[in-house]
Design an enzyme around this catalytic site. Structure first.
Site, short mmCIF file in Angstrom:
data_model
loop_
_atom_site.label_atom_id
_atom_site.label_comp_id
_atom_site.label_asym_id
_atom_site.label_seq_id
_atom_site.Cartn_x
_atom_site.Cartn_y
_atom_site.Cartn_z
N ARG A 214 39.08 69.47 -13.45
CA ARG A 214 40.05 68.69 -14.21
C ARG A 214 41.41 68.78 -13.54
NH1 ARG A 214 38.80 71.41 -18.96
NH2 ARG A 214 39.68 73.25 -17.98
N ASP B 22 39.81 81.55 -11.65
CA ASP B 22 39.95 80.94 -12.98
C ASP B 22 39.94 81.97 -14.10
OD1 ASP B 22 37.21 81.49 -12.73
OD2 ASP B 22 36.60 79.39 -12.82
#
Length: 466
Positions: A17, A233
């Site tokens: 994203r 992440d």
């Protein structure tokens, strides 16, 4: 009220994203700009990432983000860990390999013949995972041709700016970063015939990596700096996890479930090594003392197999609703069984582990998967408590898994601890917060950043059933 904006590139193992993050007094929110698929592609020499497509998606997303929000001040990039690209004279030598490629098994044997796992753990503090970067480096046929090796977010930052660095939280997943000093273990690399000269300079979250190359600034529509965030992440996700107390555990749940506690000092004990707990670096020098558990990968691969069998898509919320209504004893399997690591035919492999206890309906099968993941989460939570000497008071479950109410409740029931679910977008929020702090637009301390998350993203509480 002044509102500042940044662009967050958040790349996962199944999708990526680009998001706009906006932050101001009592405000922290995200706008999804674009979402795109990501996953392994089979080539003649093994399993790779379609990196060219991934990079193009990133550029398109950043261009659209600036079009929507001209006030964007910087870009931050995070992704999954361990995988990398090789550069020679500034050019990428080929598509990065996927961590599930079979070549890593040979790397494990070769590395452990030189440096046994007990020694590795004392040096890098990492749990054993057969795809850790040092095992991949050991068997990479192109390593000798390269002058630089960059992990995925660092590689994208290089292509954007021309600056080759290694962000420290992600570098800690390679197996070549010393757990004691947070620096490259060049002696270990050289022993493993991994030239230490390919390891780039280290930077910390908040450092400016560089500014966009002129041609990319022209395409994207603005000359922007790229700021290092917690580029692993999970490092970004944990930075944005509003831990209620130091005795709170966290689970960052998506394809994987990262289960652990945050520490300021490592726990390099025989018991921690035997339990396969890792010490990945977090933002501001914290240790993410955690264990990797296979997460919703088991469910997504199962659903994918059923959809291929049916030739039609499956309504996941409907499936989970039916799974919640399943009554009676629910059989469980070991969610961490090595036979479940590779893609393909997941229902059959799970059925083999369950034997005669394998459910026959899809709803019951899905419930078994959820309960099995929760059982593994519970085991890791209790191990984290015992190994760190903490009495845990709650579990914060963040990431995509926090939307799975059945999983949240099952985790609460099996751990006996309340589960605080959310934020869903913890990784992107952590990415945004570190950029904003570097720009002087967010609190200076990690605790201050988490307080802002707690104030703007109230979690849902799941209380364990008796």
């Amino acid at each position: 009220m002044t509102v500042r904006a940044v662009a967050a590139v958040d790349l996962g193992a199944t999708s990526g994203r680009v998001m706009i993050g906006r932050i101001g007094e009592g405000r922290l929110d995200l706008e999804l700009v674009t979402r795109f698929p990501n996953g392994p592609v089979a080539r003649e020499d093994g399993l790779h990432w379609d990196f060219g497509a991934l990079y193009e998606h990133v550029l398109e997303g950043l261009t659209e983000a600036v079009r929507r929000e001209p006030g964007i001040e910087s870009i931050g990039i995070d992704s999954w860990a361990v995988d990398y690209g090789l550069l020679a004279d500034g050019e990428l030598l080929g598509e990065p390999f996927h961590y599930r490629d079979e070549r890593t098994a040979r790397g494990v044997d070769e590395v452990h013949a030189i440096a046994p796992f007990t020694e590795l753990y004392a040096r890098n503090g990492l749990q054993f995972l057969p795809f850790n970067t040092l095992y991949q480096y050991r068997v990479d046929a192109h390593l000798g041709e390269a002058d630089t090796a960059l992990l995925i977010p660092d590689l994208i930052a290089y292509l954007l700016t021309g600056s080759a660095v290694a962000e420290r939280t992600n570098a800690s997943t390679t197996g070549l970063l010393g757990v004691a000093d947070g620096e490259w273990d060049t002696a270990l690399a050289d022993r493993l015939s991994i030239r230490s000269s390919i390891l780039p300079p280290l930077v910390d979250p908040g450092a400016t990596i560089g500014t966009l190359r002129p041609e990319l600034a022209a395409r994207i529509g603005k000359d922007l700096p790229v700021i290092a965030v917690g580029s692993h992440d999970t490092a970004s996700a944990v930075a944005a996890t509003p831990l209620a107390t130091p005795d709170s555990a966290y689970i960052s749940c998506g394809t994987w479930g990262l289960v652990g506690v945050e520490l300021t000092e490592p726990v390099l004990t025989d018991a921690a090594r035997t339990a396969n707990f890792t010490h990945e670096l977090g933002v501001d020098g914290r240790f993410r003392f955690l264990h990797n558990v296979t997460g919703l990968w088991l469910l997504s691969e199962t659903v994918r197999a059923w959809e291929a069998e049916d030739g039609a898509s499956i309504d996941l919320p409907e499936l989970l609703s039916a799974a919640a209504d399943v009554s009676g004893p629910v059989p469980v399997f070991d969610a961490e069984d090595p036979s479940l690591t590779a893609p393909g035919d997941m229902p059959q492999r799970i059925a083999v582990l369950l034997g005669d206890a394998a459910p026959t309906s899809r709803a019951a099968f899905a419930r078994t998967i959820i309960e099995s993941i929760a059982a593994s989460f519970a085991g890791a939570v209790h191990s984290a408590a015992a190994l760190s000497g903490r009495t845990l008071d709650a579990i914060h479950l963040v990431g995509g898994g926090s939307l799975n109410r059945l999983l949240c409740q099952a985790t609460a029931d099996r751990t006996g601890l309340p589960v605080l679910a959310g934020p869903v977008e913890a990784t992107a929020l952590g990415n945004v917060l570190i950029q904003a702090r570097a720009l002087g637009a967010a609190p200076a301390t990690l605790e201050g950043l988490r307080a802002l998350v707690a104030a703007t993203h109230a979690p849902e509480r799941f209380v364990p059933h008796a």
